[in-house]
Design a protein around this motif. Structure first.
Motif: not given
Length: 286
Positions: A73-79, A99-102
């Motif tokens: 989640e942090s990784f996607l936010d960073r990019f 990830l798809a569930l959350k």
């Protein structure tokens, strides 16, 4: 329970366009996903992080498998990625399902390889000879990749016989370039986290009905690590899913038949443009 702080994951990033998040297995690293990223980055932005405790995402602290979701989640936010297609291999596929569930709003599609929501193994017991032959085969293959004498003498008698079925120069080149380094860089904490999760059992079949995005599930017919039967079971529980089983291949089938696998992934993406669309429910890339 106190949440673990996110680890700033090391990333292998290529290309531009709609993002595809590529998640490696165990032991593994982002670079071991190059079989996918080198091809897909010609059309898309590919991001292959080293998961916590793997590659250059170092940690000595104990963690749980769910901590990977915090990191990603942090990784996607960073990019600054709001929505992406997730491609996961083995353990990476299980994390992709989670990830798809959350975060269903952030996952536009799932490509799951050699994985399952209720993984089952048919791997026989490992002997000391298995470990010996695997060590010798790996060292020699690193020094002289795809050496036929080594393949015939040690490779086919090692644990590679359960990981691949086609003892080809192509498969052994991938093993030389990625397998040894990934094994050496996998931390004790990562082994402990996986062992703890396996002992607890894992079964998300009933939750799969919540996943609305299109999915592609690929497996090797001779996979002993995560059986093709458990892969098929996963595909049958996903609503919008295509399943494919490759004969005469095993757990590392993307390294055995890369051209076929990549062609099938390309065809699936072309048939499901919503999987590479930043707008949910759209067939057009934004």
């Amino acid at each position: 329970m106190t949440l673990s702080p996110a680890v700033n994951l090391n990333a292998h990033v290529q290309g531009k366009g709609f993002p595809i998040l590529c998640l490696h297995g165990h032991p593994g690293s982002g670079s071991s996903m190059s079989v996918f990223t080198q091809h897909l980055s010609q059309r898309f932005l590919t991001l292959a992080p080293d998961l916590r405790g793997y590659g250059n995402s170092r940690t000595q602290l104990n963690f749980q498998m769910t901590d990977h979701l915090i990191d990603l989640e942090s990784f996607l936010d960073r990019f600054q990625i709001d929505r992406c297609l997730v491609l996961g291999w083995s353990l990476g596929g299980i994390i992709g399902i989670e990830l798809a569930l959350k975060f269903p709003e952030r996952v536009s599609g799932l490509i799951l390889l050699a994985t399952a929501a209720r993984p089952r193994s048919s791997h026989p017991p490992i002997s000391w000879q298995d470990n010996l032959y695997t060590g010798v085969a790996s060292i020699l293959n690193t020094l002289q990749p795809s050496w036929q004498w080594n393949i015939d003498t040690f490779g086919k008698r090692s644990l590679y016989r359960y990981l691949i079925q086609q003892h080809s120069s192509t498969a052994y080149r991938y093993l030389a370039n990625h397998a040894m380094s990934a094994y050496l860089q996998t931390s004790a904490a990562a082994y402990r986290a996986l062992s703890t999760a396996l002992k607890a059992g894992y079964n998300r079949l009933e939750e799969l009905q919540q996943i609305q995005c299109p999915s592609l599930v690929l497996t090797g017919a001779a996979d002993r690590h995560i059986t093709p039967e458990s892969s098929l079971e996963t595909a049958q529980h996903l609503k919008n899913c295509q399943w494919q089983c490759y004969p005469n291949t095993a757990h590392l089938f993307p390294w055995e038949i890369p051209d076929q696998v990549l062609s099938d992934i390309d065809c699936w993406i072309d048939r499901h443009p919503q999987a590479v669309s930043s707008i949910k429910g759209s067939g057009k890339e934004k």
